[in-house]
Motif scaffolding. Structure first.
Motif, short mmCIF file in Angstrom:
data_model
loop_
_atom_site.label_atom_id
_atom_site.label_comp_id
_atom_site.label_asym_id
_atom_site.label_seq_id
_atom_site.Cartn_x
_atom_site.Cartn_y
_atom_site.Cartn_z
N GLN A 483 83.89 36.69 103.12
CA GLN A 483 83.64 34.66 102.40
C GLN A 483 84.85 34.52 102.56
O GLN A 483 85.47 33.80 100.73
CB GLN A 483 83.07 35.28 100.75
N VAL A 484 85.58 34.26 103.35
CA VAL A 484 86.80 32.94 103.42
C VAL A 484 86.58 32.08 105.03
O VAL A 484 85.52 32.59 106.12
CB VAL A 484 88.14 33.64 103.50
N ALA A 485 86.96 30.94 105.24
CA ALA A 485 86.29 29.73 105.74
C ALA A 485 86.66 30.24 107.05
O ALA A 485 86.40 30.41 108.10
CB ALA A 485 87.30 28.83 105.48
N GLN A 486 88.28 30.82 107.18
CA GLN A 486 88.11 31.90 108.68
C GLN A 486 88.98 33.13 109.24
O GLN A 486 89.54 33.90 109.31
CB GLN A 486 89.08 30.73 109.63
N GLY A 506 92.06 29.96 105.98
CA GLY A 506 91.46 29.02 105.26
C GLY A 506 90.54 29.01 103.98
O GLY A 506 90.33 27.92 103.01
N LEU A 508 89.02 30.21 100.32
CA LEU A 508 87.96 30.99 100.40
C LEU A 508 86.75 30.06 100.41
O LEU A 508 86.67 29.07 99.87
CB LEU A 508 87.61 31.84 98.74
N ARG A 509 85.29 31.32 100.37
CA ARG A 509 83.87 30.46 100.74
C ARG A 509 83.55 29.98 98.83
O ARG A 509 83.97 31.19 98.19
CB ARG A 509 82.89 30.57 101.12
N GLU A 510 82.72 29.36 98.96
CA GLU A 510 82.24 28.98 97.96
C GLU A 510 81.33 30.42 97.39
O GLU A 510 81.34 30.27 96.07
CB GLU A 510 81.15 27.87 98.09
N ALA A 511 81.08 30.80 98.23
CA ALA A 511 79.98 32.35 97.69
C ALA A 511 81.01 33.23 96.97
O ALA A 511 80.67 34.15 96.99
CB ALA A 511 79.14 33.03 98.97
N ALA A 512 82.19 33.41 97.80
CA ALA A 512 83.63 34.39 97.38
C ALA A 512 83.27 34.58 96.23
O ALA A 512 82.90 34.07 94.83
CB ALA A 512 84.53 33.98 97.91
N ARG A 567 81.45 38.83 98.33
CA ARG A 567 79.70 37.79 97.81
C ARG A 567 79.67 38.19 96.73
O ARG A 567 79.84 38.56 96.11
CB ARG A 567 78.97 38.11 99.08
N TYR A 571 76.10 34.60 92.78
CA TYR A 571 75.87 32.82 94.27
C TYR A 571 74.70 32.64 94.82
O TYR A 571 74.19 33.85 95.31
CB TYR A 571 77.00 33.52 94.94
#
Length: 796
Positions: A483-486, A506, A508-512, A567, A571
């Motif tokens: 769960q990272v952007a790239q 990039g 962390l993503r929202e779901a990280a 993840r 979430y």
């Protein structure tokens, strides 16, 4: 027959490459027999090729016939030398025979073939007719003749215009003067003559006259020899020799473009070379014709083929005194990659074939002969003075050997010197030996550049590699997953931390999950002597705002580390379902808990309307990957049982949605029961209106739809369809309900019939079963699984 051993395969190869396009009227065996018979009768190859072309033998058919012949004659014993000779002979035979074949083809095809003769299509194109212009001023040297209209304008003291057509006797009639003979005079000569004659009736010296042409006469000329349509032609008096050749369809396959003869009054007055017009633009050979002229096109002296690395490889007509250098000029000269020092000629010497190699200094004196095949080879794909330097220099690349670069030190200096990270203790020089094998020389590049050891001379194709200190270290990439952007691979750098890698990816993503980030590390022990039990190490961290708060802050990564950003189990993305039909507030709704059921969705939507038929409600579900795989297996099973054609005619296919049989009535009465199915994303519930009909289909006398009668059994409804058909399988009838459920008829079926259902009676004769008619009536069957069950039941 033995003397024709190589002729037939070569001829068939020729036929394969000829531009044949007609539909063949001969079988392969007939074509092969025809060729063999022609050879036995002594026919030459050109004649056989022409006859087969007219009979429509195609390239593909010729290939097959050649293969048949080779199998029959068993040519497998040919040596490598014989094969080379055969290939050279084939090249010459193609040149000699293509003329006969090309005469059988449309003009456009001839122009595009490899064997076309240069310039031969000049009189066959629509855009170059050489037609004389009728709007030009009267040429002073035009010779008048019977049929020409002469216009005599007189002005001055007396003004008059005389228009007369020259009579067959060559005269015009002028009032008060009588007949005046003009035939054979030029326009300028006629004007001078008329000035003298008209002074007899116009005494005033101030009178002036001007003679011009009105309508020109038509002249007849004869075109003979090797043209496509020889004969007598009526042309405009302004016509030229080239226009006449155009009207005759151009030169034939045997005709000469270099020796066209113009005969006038029984004498040859000109010999025309069309190549002078094509290559130099000379128009003086385009001679204006006169009445009675004869154009004769003889056969060519020599046709020479040139192929390979010239700009215009094709065949050329050559004169007897022309040389190889002239042919190269006609071919547009050499291409950039042509080998120009030596050219190969394959020639027929009257007894056999011979190969002649001509050096460049002899091009201008080398005479050519009919049937010669010239090949211009390409230069070798090698370098005479190439050097290359790679690695830790400022300008790696390819350099020239010679001049200021002939040693290792000079090459390094030419590449702007060593970079700061160069590993100077050892460089590698890859060298090619004379026998093309490789050897490697080790060089102390630091000592060489400091002049502590002698410089090393370079040879062509040397490659110098100077490594960087980083090249000698195994600095593998680091990887980050989850769960990272790239997510992906990132180059390792000294002192790279876990936080650095997350930022490079990039963030962390929202779901990280920030409470569980794992780092996997290899176990590296270069001095170990046995395989360890432990094969990897795992480190776990908690992050906040991209920084480690639980674990080792500033954790430094190593090459080949792998980072896993998990993840978060808490979430959840919104999951939507829909409901429509006879419901108060139909539309899309978001699931609010993991095991939300049908009854809860119906309550959210305000409940069914008063017109709803709740028992007929149907659930349509989006198939997941596992369900799609299962449906594909069912289709594969049906394909094996019914056959590909039957399955295609039925239109059975795997779709992304299917129907789930539900009992909404029971679900609403007992919320949370087994009938109250748990929903999942993408579900759609449709509640229909009440349908008080029953449909009967399958092996009945007359498929029908009738009104539902409460309490009636299946026999009653079958009778409404005229009863069973002769091939009905009575014991296997079944019912399909509006909600997608299927039930086998038990006993008389009383109590099983519901509004909106369909009764299906299968047929005994499986091969003659009208599957399309039966399945088209099963409107409630929407899933491949349900359809498969129906087909399986019908097939029992």
């Amino acid at each position: 027959m033995k003397k024709h051993f190589f002729i037939l395969p070569v001829f068939l190869c020729l036929l394969c490459t000829a531009p044949l396009s007609a539909q063949s009227g001969m079988t392969d065996q007939q074509a092969l027999s025809y060729v063999k018979d022609g050879v036995e009768q002594g026919k030459d190859q050109r004649t056989i090729a022409t006859e087969l072309a007219r009979r429509g033998v195609t390239r593909e058919q010729a290939e097959r016939v050649r293969a048949m012949y080779e199998r029959q004659t068993n040519t497998s014993s040919a040596t490598g030398e014989q094969k080379m000779e055969s290939r050279l002979r084939k090249q010459v035979e193609e040149d000699n025979t293509a003329t006969a074949l090309e005469r059988e083809q449309p003009e456009a095809e001839q122009v595009n073939t490899r064997d076309a003769v240069y310039g031969r299509n000049i009189f066959n194109t629509r855009n170059l007719s050489f037609e004389p212009s009728q709007n030009i001023a009267t040429p002073p040297n035009y010779r008048l003749g019977p049929g020409d209209e002469v216009i005599i304008d007189i002005w001055g003291a007396s003004q008059s215009t005389i228009r007369q057509t020259i009579s067959p006797e060559g005269t015009i009639q002028i009032t008060q003067l009588g007949p005046v003979y003009l035939s054979g005079m030029t326009v300028a000569g006629a004007e001078s003559y008329l000035k003298k004659e008209l002074t007899k009736i116009y005494a005033d010296a101030s009178n002036q006259i001007k003679v011009t042409l009105g309508n020109t006469r038509t002249i007849q000329i004869n075109i003979m020899g090797e043209v496509r349509q020889p004969g007598t032609y009526a042309l405009s008096g302004f016509s030229t020799l080239f226009h006449a050749l155009y009207r005759a369809g151009g030169v034939s396959g045997l005709g000469s473009l270099r020796n066209i003869q113009l005969i006038r009054n029984g004498k040859k007055i000109a010999t025309v070379d069309v190549y002078d017009f094509i290559t130099k633009g000379k128009m003086q050979d385009d001679i204006k014709l006169q009445e009675g002229d004869v154009i004769i096109v003889p056969t060519y002296d020599a046709l020479i083929q040139i192929s390979g690395n010239v700009k215009r490889p094709m065949r050329y007509e050559m004169k007897k005194d022309e040389t190889l250098s002239t042919l190269i000029k006609y071919a547009g000269g050499f291409t950039s990659n042509a080998y120009t020092k030596n050219i190969r000629i394959v020639r027929q010497n009257g007894t056999q074939y011979e190969v002649k190699n001509v050096e460049s200094q002899d091009f201008s004196v080398c005479k050519l002969y009919n049937g010669d095949v010239i090949t211009v080879d390409a230069i070798l794909e090698q370098f005479t003075n190439k050097l290359e330097i790679k690695g830790a220099v400022y300008r790696p690349g390819i350099y020239e050997l010679g001049g200021k670069v002939s040693t290792v030190r000079e090459l390094v200096q030419k590449a702007d010197g060593l970079m700061d990270d160069a590993f100077t203790n050892r460089a590698v020089l890859y060298r090619e030996r004379p026998n093309k094998t490789k050897e490697v020389l080790q060089i102390d590049i630091k000592a060489l550049m400091d002049m502590e050891i002698p410089d090393i001379p370079l040879q062509k194709n040397d490659i110098l590699y100077i490594p960087s200190i980083h090249d000698l270290e195994d600095l593998g990439d680091v990887q980050i997953f989850g769960q990272v952007a790239q997510p992906g691979n990132y180059p390792y750098a000294d002192n790279m931390t876990l936080e650095d890698l997350v930022i490079s990816a990039g963030g962390l993503r929202e779901a990280a999950s920030v409470v569980r980030v794992d780092v996997s590390r290899r176990i590296k022990d270069p001095k170990g002597g046995e395989s360890p039990r432990e094969i990897g190490q795992m480190y776990t961290f908690t992050l906040k705002d991209g920084f480690v708060i639980d674990g080792t802050p500033g954790f430094v990564l190593q090459p080949y580390d792998q980072v896993f950003v998990r993840r978060s189990p808490a979430y959840q993305v919104q999951q939507n379902v829909s409901i429509g039909g006879e419901i108060l507030y139909g539309g899309t709704y978001a699931l609010t808990n993991k095991n939300e059921r049908i009854s809860e969705l119906v309550n959210k939507a305000g409940g069914p309307t008063q017109f709803a038929y709740v028992r007929g409600a149907r659930l349509t579900r989006v198939a997941n990957a596992e369900e799609i795989k299962r449906m594909q297996n069912v289709v594969a099973l049906l394909r094996r049982q019914l056959g590909e054609a039957m399955l295609d005619s039925l239109g059975v296919r795997v779709e992304g949605k299917f129907t789930v049989g539900i009992d909404l009535e029971a679900a609403l009465k007992n919320p949370g029961s087994d009938a109250d199915i748990v929903l999942r994303e993408g579900d759609y519930i449709s509640i229909p209106e009440y349908n008080n009909t029953v449909k009967i289909d399958g092996a009945v006398m007359m498929p029908n739809t009738v009104t539902y009668q409460k309490g009636e059994n299946v026999k009653y409804y079958i009778s409404q369809a005229g009863g069973y058909g002769d091939d009905a399988k009575k014991s296997k009838k079944f019912i399909i309900y509006m909600n997608g459920q299927i039930a086998e008829v038990k006993r008389n079926g009383k109590g099983q019939i519901e509004p909106g259902c369909e009764i299906i009676v299968p047929s005994k004769r499986r091969k003659n079963t009208n599957w399309g008619a039966i399945l088209s009536g099963i409107s409630a069957v929407a899933s491949i699984g349900t359809m498969a069950a129906a087909i399986a039941n019908l097939s029992k």
